[in-house]
Scaffold this active site. Structure first.
Site, PDB file in Angstrom:
ATOM      1  CB  ALA A  87      15.197 -34.589  70.478  1.00 46.64           C
ATOM      2  CG  ASN A  88      20.169 -35.552  73.369  1.00 43.95           C
ATOM      3  OD1 ASN A  88      19.309 -36.263  73.859  1.00 43.95           O
ATOM      4  ND2 ASN A  88      21.261 -36.037  72.801  1.00 43.95           N
ATOM      5  CG  HIS A  89      15.937 -30.927  76.884  1.00 43.72           C
ATOM      6  ND1 HIS A  89      14.954 -30.250  77.582  1.00 43.72           N
ATOM      7  CD2 HIS A  89      15.366 -31.309  75.718  1.00 43.72           C
ATOM      8  CE1 HIS A  89      13.846 -30.232  76.873  1.00 43.72           C
ATOM      9  NE2 HIS A  89      14.066 -30.880  75.742  1.00 43.72           N
ATOM     10  N   PRO A  90      20.289 -29.935  77.387  1.00 50.12           N
ATOM     11  CG  PRO A  90      20.535 -27.739  78.122  1.00 50.12           C
ATOM     12  CD  PRO A  90      19.705 -28.594  77.221  1.00 50.12           C
ATOM     13  CB  THR A  96      17.174 -30.555  81.710  1.00 45.51           C
ATOM     14  OG1 THR A  96      15.860 -30.519  82.280  1.00 45.51           O
ATOM     15  CG2 THR A  96      18.091 -31.450  82.531  1.00 45.51           C
TER      16      THR A  96
END
Length: 219
Positions: A87-90, A96
């Site tokens: 679920a993490n975004h860069p 992001t």
């Protein structure tokens, strides 16, 4: 109904004989390649049984690389959920926006770091708690209602707040070490049931001594 029947989907029967259907033994309803769940761990929610995995870990879709690992005797209250690594975004660029998930072969989706989320045995996760990606929660910990857990939690710690912090340890260091060494959650069901008076007491020394007597030599 017997205490600790690991074969049940709904382990709670009310005094009038009604089966309480909101509480579910997770292992018996979740078949997911990236979830590992121990016996007697339960989750309470009001959704459909077949949606339990999606409600518990909404971003742990099929094809992700991380795992959600939940030990035995874990208690997860209504509204709590896990946000897993995918679920993490860069966050190391100027945006992001997750462009890579729309065309992963072009933008190196497989290069994003992932980390398993691990919940130890006999952890209580309170109402509406959120467990963030890659966290490890030690055995016997208590996560307060509406806590947002962003970092690892020590065994037998009580944590609360946003971000969650350690409020106190449940027992002294010697008792915690003894409880971890006892590995009571690995004992056969019949032994656990026989130990219930001690398990529900605060007498760690008595519990550990009784387990030592009951556990076969070398086990």
């Amino acid at each position: 109904m017997a205490i600790l029947d690991a074969s049940l989907v709904h382990p709670i029967t009310l005094p009038d004989g009604t089966v309480y259907r909101d509480t579910i033994y997770l292992k018996n309803v979740i078949d997911h390649p990236r979830m590992e769940i121990g016996d007697y761990s339960y989750y309470t929610h009001s959704g459909a049984v077949e949606d339990t995995a999606l409600i518990l870990a909404p971003y742990l879709g099929h094809g992700v690389r991380e795992k959600l690992i939940i030990g035995k005797f874990v208690q997860i209250a209504r509204g709590s959920y896990f946000i897993t690594s995918s679920a993490n975004h860069p966050m190391n660029g100027f945006t992001t926006y997750p462009f890579r998930i729309f065309k992963p072969e072009t933008f190196g989706y497989k290069d994003l770091p992932v980390k398993d989320t691990v919940v130890g045995h006999d952890v209580w996760i309170g109402h509406d708690a959120a467990i963030m990606p890659g966290v490890t929660i030690g055995a016997g910990a208590i996560i307060a209602a509406r806590a947002v857990v962003t970092r690892d939690v020590p065994a037998y710690a009580i944590v609360g707040g946003n971000p969650a912090r350690v409020l106190r340890l449940r027992f002294d260091e010697a008792d915690i070490a003894a409880l971890l060494a006892s590995r009571w959650w690995e004992l056969p069901r019949e032994t656990v049931v026989a130990l219930l008076p001690l398990l529900m007491s605060g007498r760690a020394a008595d519990l550990v001594a009784e387990i030592s007597e009951r556990r076969p030599a070398g086990a």
